[in-house]
Design a protein around this motif. Structure first.
Motif, PDB file in Angstrom:
ATOM      1  N   ASP A  37       0.808  -1.215   0.000  1.00  0.00           N
ATOM      2  CA  ASP A  37       0.000   0.000   0.000  1.00  0.00           C
ATOM      3  C   ASP A  37       0.847   1.273   0.000  1.00  0.00           C
ATOM      4  O   ASP A  37       0.304   2.380  -0.033  1.00  0.00           O
ATOM      5  N   GLY A  38       2.168   1.118   0.065  1.00  0.00           N
ATOM      6  CA  GLY A  38       3.046   2.277   0.021  1.00  0.00           C
ATOM      7  C   GLY A  38       2.937   3.179   1.224  1.00  0.00           C
ATOM      8  O   GLY A  38       3.004   4.399   1.110  1.00  0.00           O
ATOM      9  N   LEU A  39       2.810   2.573   2.398  1.00  0.00           N
ATOM     10  CA  LEU A  39       2.680   3.372   3.614  1.00  0.00           C
ATOM     11  C   LEU A  39       4.004   3.543   4.355  1.00  0.00           C
ATOM     12  O   LEU A  39       4.304   4.632   4.833  1.00  0.00           O
ATOM     13  N   VAL A  40       4.773   2.455   4.473  1.00  0.00           N
ATOM     14  CA  VAL A  40       5.967   2.479   5.319  1.00  0.00           C
ATOM     15  C   VAL A  40       7.167   1.899   4.567  1.00  0.00           C
ATOM     16  O   VAL A  40       7.079   0.827   3.966  1.00  0.00           O
ATOM     17  N   ALA A  41       8.275   2.615   4.629  1.00  0.00           N
ATOM     18  CA  ALA A  41       9.531   2.161   4.029  1.00  0.00           C
ATOM     19  C   ALA A  41      10.364   1.440   5.082  1.00  0.00           C
ATOM     20  O   ALA A  41      10.443   1.883   6.232  1.00  0.00           O
ATOM     21  N   THR A  42      10.978   0.322   4.689  1.00  0.00           N
ATOM     22  CA  THR A  42      11.849  -0.443   5.585  1.00  0.00           C
ATOM     23  C   THR A  42      13.130  -0.822   4.837  1.00  0.00           C
ATOM     24  O   THR A  42      13.119  -0.965   3.609  1.00  0.00           O
ATOM     25  N   PRO A  43      14.239  -0.994   5.567  1.00  0.00           N
ATOM     26  CA  PRO A  43      15.485  -1.374   4.910  1.00  0.00           C
ATOM     27  C   PRO A  43      15.409  -2.780   4.326  1.00  0.00           C
ATOM     28  O   PRO A  43      14.734  -3.650   4.871  1.00  0.00           O
ATOM     29  N   VAL A  44      16.105  -2.993   3.215  1.00  0.00           N
ATOM     30  CA  VAL A  44      16.153  -4.307   2.578  1.00  0.00           C
ATOM     31  C   VAL A  44      17.569  -4.857   2.625  1.00  0.00           C
ATOM     32  O   VAL A  44      17.830  -5.886   3.229  1.00  0.00           O
ATOM     33  N   GLU A  45      18.508  -4.181   1.986  1.00  0.00           N
ATOM     34  CA  GLU A  45      19.895  -4.656   1.972  1.00  0.00           C
ATOM     35  C   GLU A  45      20.819  -3.583   1.434  1.00  0.00           C
ATOM     36  O   GLU A  45      20.375  -2.567   0.900  1.00  0.00           O
ATOM     37  N   THR A  46      22.118  -3.842   1.573  1.00  0.00           N
ATOM     38  CA  THR A  46      23.146  -3.008   0.976  1.00  0.00           C
ATOM     39  C   THR A  46      23.795  -3.821  -0.131  1.00  0.00           C
ATOM     40  O   THR A  46      24.226  -4.951   0.097  1.00  0.00           O
ATOM     41  N   VAL A  47      23.833  -3.240  -1.327  1.00  0.00           N
ATOM     42  CA  VAL A  47      24.358  -3.918  -2.511  1.00  0.00           C
ATOM     43  C   VAL A  47      25.710  -3.296  -2.858  1.00  0.00           C
ATOM     44  O   VAL A  47      25.812  -2.066  -2.943  1.00  0.00           O
ATOM     45  N   ALA A 150      19.613   2.968   5.462  1.00  0.00           N
ATOM     46  CA  ALA A 150      18.865   4.007   6.175  1.00  0.00           C
ATOM     47  C   ALA A 150      18.595   5.202   5.261  1.00  0.00           C
ATOM     48  O   ALA A 150      17.492   5.763   5.273  1.00  0.00           O
ATOM     49  N   ALA A 151      19.575   5.564   4.431  1.00  0.00           N
ATOM     50  CA  ALA A 151      19.368   6.657   3.471  1.00  0.00           C
ATOM     51  C   ALA A 151      18.316   6.264   2.442  1.00  0.00           C
ATOM     52  O   ALA A 151      17.474   7.083   2.056  1.00  0.00           O
ATOM     53  N   ALA A 152      18.322   5.012   1.993  1.00  0.00           N
ATOM     54  CA  ALA A 152      17.311   4.528   1.041  1.00  0.00           C
ATOM     55  C   ALA A 152      15.919   4.573   1.660  1.00  0.00           C
ATOM     56  O   ALA A 152      14.938   4.905   0.979  1.00  0.00           O
ATOM     57  N   VAL A 153      15.828   4.254   2.952  1.00  0.00           N
ATOM     58  CA  VAL A 153      14.539   4.334   3.657  1.00  0.00           C
ATOM     59  C   VAL A 153      14.042   5.778   3.657  1.00  0.00           C
ATOM     60  O   VAL A 153      12.858   6.041   3.400  1.00  0.00           O
ATOM     61  N   ILE A 154      14.925   6.731   3.923  1.00  0.00           N
ATOM     62  CA  ILE A 154      14.539   8.144   3.951  1.00  0.00           C
ATOM     63  C   ILE A 154      14.077   8.587   2.557  1.00  0.00           C
ATOM     64  O   ILE A 154      13.056   9.274   2.413  1.00  0.00           O
ATOM     65  N   ILE A 155      14.806   8.192   1.514  1.00  0.00           N
ATOM     66  CA  ILE A 155      14.434   8.512   0.132  1.00  0.00           C
ATOM     67  C   ILE A 155      13.046   7.954  -0.171  1.00  0.00           C
ATOM     68  O   ILE A 155      12.168   8.661  -0.676  1.00  0.00           O
TER      69      ILE A 155
END
Length: 181
Positions: A37-47, A150-155
């Protein structure tokens, strides 16, 4: 709009689907994901970042391991859109990091098509991510591996917030790089 939740009303017109957020760095790429639903961003991984991009016989850039990993995540999650952070100077001017992010986003767009890739302003996200990790008690040495996430979550969360308030996708649509471009 009677009976609709604020989230349903604000995102009306947008199809359901996971969104991905990407923070492109010189050494690492942070990846975040949202709920359908595009409500909450969460970390996935660092590539790990691949900087040497070979070209194929047709002149198009080859799909590197970093792009392939993000494309695989987009496919696995049935992503509706991928948001890539666009690092501008505080003045809004674009520099070398902006050109690098645009190039990466273009290569990613070719790999994930027909999924949209969109560039969103990411000024201060890495600084904010470092501050948030420090305030959570993470030492600078130990949070290096997760600061990109964490930066990706903020983005991604910023893009989700824009989606809800505007009722449409955030950012600038990226065109896939074609041979000879």
């Amino acid at each position: 709009m009677t009976g609709a939740s604020p989230e349903q009303g604000a995102s009306r017109g947008l199809p359901r689907g996971v969104r991905l957020g990407v923070d492109v760095g010189k050494a690492r790429i942070g990846l975040a994901g949202s709920d359908p639903d595009g409500l909450v961003a969460t970390p996935v991984e660092t590539v790990p970042r691949v900087l040497d991009v070979p070209t194929g016989a047709d002149g198009a850039p080859a799909v590197t391991l970093d792009v392939a990993r993000i494309a695989a995540e987009a496919e696995e999650r049935f992503a509706a859109v991928v948001y890539v952070g666009l690092p501008r100077h505080l003045s809004g001017a674009e520099g070398a990091a902006t050109a690098d992010a645009r190039d990466f986003a273009s290569r990613l767009a070719a790999a994930v098509a027909p999924v949209e890739v969109r560039l969103v302003d990411e000024r201060m996200t890495t600084v904010t991510a470092h501050a948030q990790l420090r305030s959570a008690g993470r030492r600078t040495k130990t949070h290096r591996s997760v600061v990109d996430q964490a930066a990706a979550v903020i983005i991604l969360q910023s893009a989700l917030d824009v989606e809800r308030s505007a009722g449409g996708r955030a950012g600038e649509l990226v065109e896939a790089r074609t041979p000879g471009a």
